[in-house]
Scaffold this active site. Structure first.
Site, PDB file in Angstrom:
ATOM      1  N   GLU A 134       2.975   1.873   5.409  1.00 23.41           N
ATOM      2  CA  GLU A 134       4.100   0.952   5.449  1.00 23.41           C
ATOM      3  C   GLU A 134       5.144   1.401   6.460  1.00 23.41           C
ATOM      4  OE1 GLU A 134       3.850  -0.517   0.763  1.00 23.41           O
ATOM      5  OE2 GLU A 134       5.674   0.464   1.512  1.00 23.41           O
ATOM      6  N   ASP A 178      -2.867   0.208  -2.534  1.00 23.82           N
ATOM      7  CA  ASP A 178      -2.167   0.898  -3.612  1.00 23.82           C
ATOM      8  C   ASP A 178      -1.772  -0.088  -4.705  1.00 23.82           C
ATOM      9  OD1 ASP A 178      -0.109  -0.399  -2.328  1.00 23.82           O
ATOM     10  OD2 ASP A 178       0.996   1.416  -1.791  1.00 23.82           O
ATOM     11  N   SER A 179      -2.113  -1.366  -4.498  1.00 25.82           N
ATOM     12  CA  SER A 179      -1.998  -2.364  -5.570  1.00 25.82           C
ATOM     13  C   SER A 179      -2.878  -1.996  -6.755  1.00 25.82           C
ATOM     14  CB  SER A 179      -2.396  -3.747  -5.049  1.00 25.82           C
ATOM     15  OG  SER A 179      -3.634  -3.713  -4.368  1.00 25.82           O
ATOM     16  N   LYS A 199      -3.981   2.423   6.071  1.00 31.25           N
ATOM     17  CA  LYS A 199      -2.804   1.556   6.176  1.00 31.25           C
ATOM     18  C   LYS A 199      -1.567   2.312   5.707  1.00 31.25           C
ATOM     19  CE  LYS A 199      -1.984  -1.894   3.221  1.00 31.25           C
ATOM     20  NZ  LYS A 199      -0.597  -1.590   2.756  1.00 31.25           N
ATOM     21  N   GLU A 243       3.924  -9.203   4.818  1.00 32.26           N
ATOM     22  CA  GLU A 243       4.002  -9.617   3.418  1.00 32.26           C
ATOM     23  C   GLU A 243       5.350 -10.256   3.117  1.00 32.26           C
ATOM     24  OE1 GLU A 243       3.371  -7.947  -1.155  1.00 32.26           O
ATOM     25  OE2 GLU A 243       2.892  -6.665   0.555  1.00 32.26           O
ATOM     26  N   ASP A 256      -5.291   2.624   1.724  1.00 30.25           N
ATOM     27  CA  ASP A 256      -3.831   2.768   1.753  1.00 30.25           C
ATOM     28  C   ASP A 256      -3.433   4.242   1.672  1.00 30.25           C
ATOM     29  OD1 ASP A 256      -1.984   0.739   2.116  1.00 30.25           O
ATOM     30  OD2 ASP A 256      -2.252  -0.065   0.102  1.00 30.25           O
TER      31      ASP A 256
END
Length: 299
Positions: free
Chosen positions: A150, A79-80, A148, A216, A118
């Protein structure tokens, strides 16, 4: 005879070790001989061999094809993309539609790399059923091999249901960019309480079935402890050298992102300067009337 037998034993062991090393080398995620699509089982096997491996982000078919050709075994459609591809200030505005479209492009650009998509903010926070619905889109419509998300303990129900449904999950701990509005951009896991919480989250993610954990902006010592404590690989970004793998945002490591880079980024090229120079060269040729020339013209 016993002495001769004993003398032969180390040699036989050494020969077996050399053969095993050759086998392990052929199976290496980076530099190995296999051309089939990388799977999550390959990543866990690499952990067992003590092999480190690289992961890069990608958001389009052309870039993905370059990294696939370079032998990068895992590509993250992160999502970067919100920051470095779509022009958003943070990752928060990224939608599932955008993630699905760009993930599909990355999959089409690759033949070997495992593509991880993501789950963007708002696509799984409501609970496990929403997470399954969102992840199913990425798997069916985009063709990703894993997703992925979070969070550790706070995302256990989501992780468990996805894994039970046959969708591999990579967890993301430490600095979680989707929570930027509450935690900001700072190192996570400093202090005993925060360190214990992060270690507990990592073990919970593994117990829920995650095949890997991204760490991270985590102190190197804590990341090393987490890596030793898990049977699944850890992927570091600003988490020191002892993680099982390392990931960077490709626009950062290629020198495309403007401004000052975070401390954990190493730039391997200066593509922004090269692209500016190339664009200026083209513009000067057009303005000066030297492009197109005869070899660029049809009659």
């Amino acid at each position: 005879m016993p002495q001769n037998s004993a003398a032969r034993t180390p040699a036989a062991g050494a020969e077996k070790s050399a053969a095993q090393q050759a086998t392990d080398s052929s199976k290496a995620l980076y530099g190995g001989k296999s051309t089939r699509r990388v799977t999550v089982r390959d990543l866990i096997a690499a952990k067992e061999r003590g092999e480190k491996w690289p992961m890069l982000t990608a958001y389009d078919a052309m870039t993905a094809s370059v990294f696939d050709e370079a032998g990068i075994p895992v590509l993250l459609v992160g999502d970067s993309m919100g920051n470095c591809h779509l022009g958003y200030d943070t990752t928060v505005p990224v939608t599932l539609d955008e993630m699905t479209m760009l993930s599909a492009a990355v999959v089409r650009g690759t033949s070997r790399a495992l593509v991880v998509g993501d789950l963007p903010f708002g696509s799984y926070q409501e609970g496990a059923v929403q997470a399954l619905r969102s992840a199913t889109r990425l798997v069916k419509e985009a063709g990703v091999g894993a997703v992925k998300l979070e969070g550790g303990e706070r995302s256990l129900a989501q992780t468990e249901l996805l894994v039970q449904s046959g969708i591999p999950v990579m967890s993301h701990l430490g600095l979680t960019p989707q929570s930027v509005n509450t935690m900001g951009y700072r190192v996570q896991g400093r202090g005993d309480e925060d360190a214990h919480r992060l270690l507990r989250d990592a073990k919970a993610a593994e117990a829920a079935g995650a095949f890997a954990v991204v760490l991270e902006l985590v102190p190197a010592e804590l990341a090393a402890e987490v890596s030793r404590s898990l049977h699944i690989p850890t992927v570091g970004i600003g988490a020191g050298p002892d993680c099982d793998a390392q990931v960077l945002v490709y626009t950062d490591m290629m020198g495309l992102t403007p401004g000052k880079m975070p401390r954990f980024v190493k730039q391997y090229a200066d593509l922004r300067a090269q692209m500016v120079s190339a664009a200026q060269g083209f513009a000067q040729d057009v303005v000066g009337g030297t492009f197109p020339q005869e070899e660029h013209t049809f009659h």
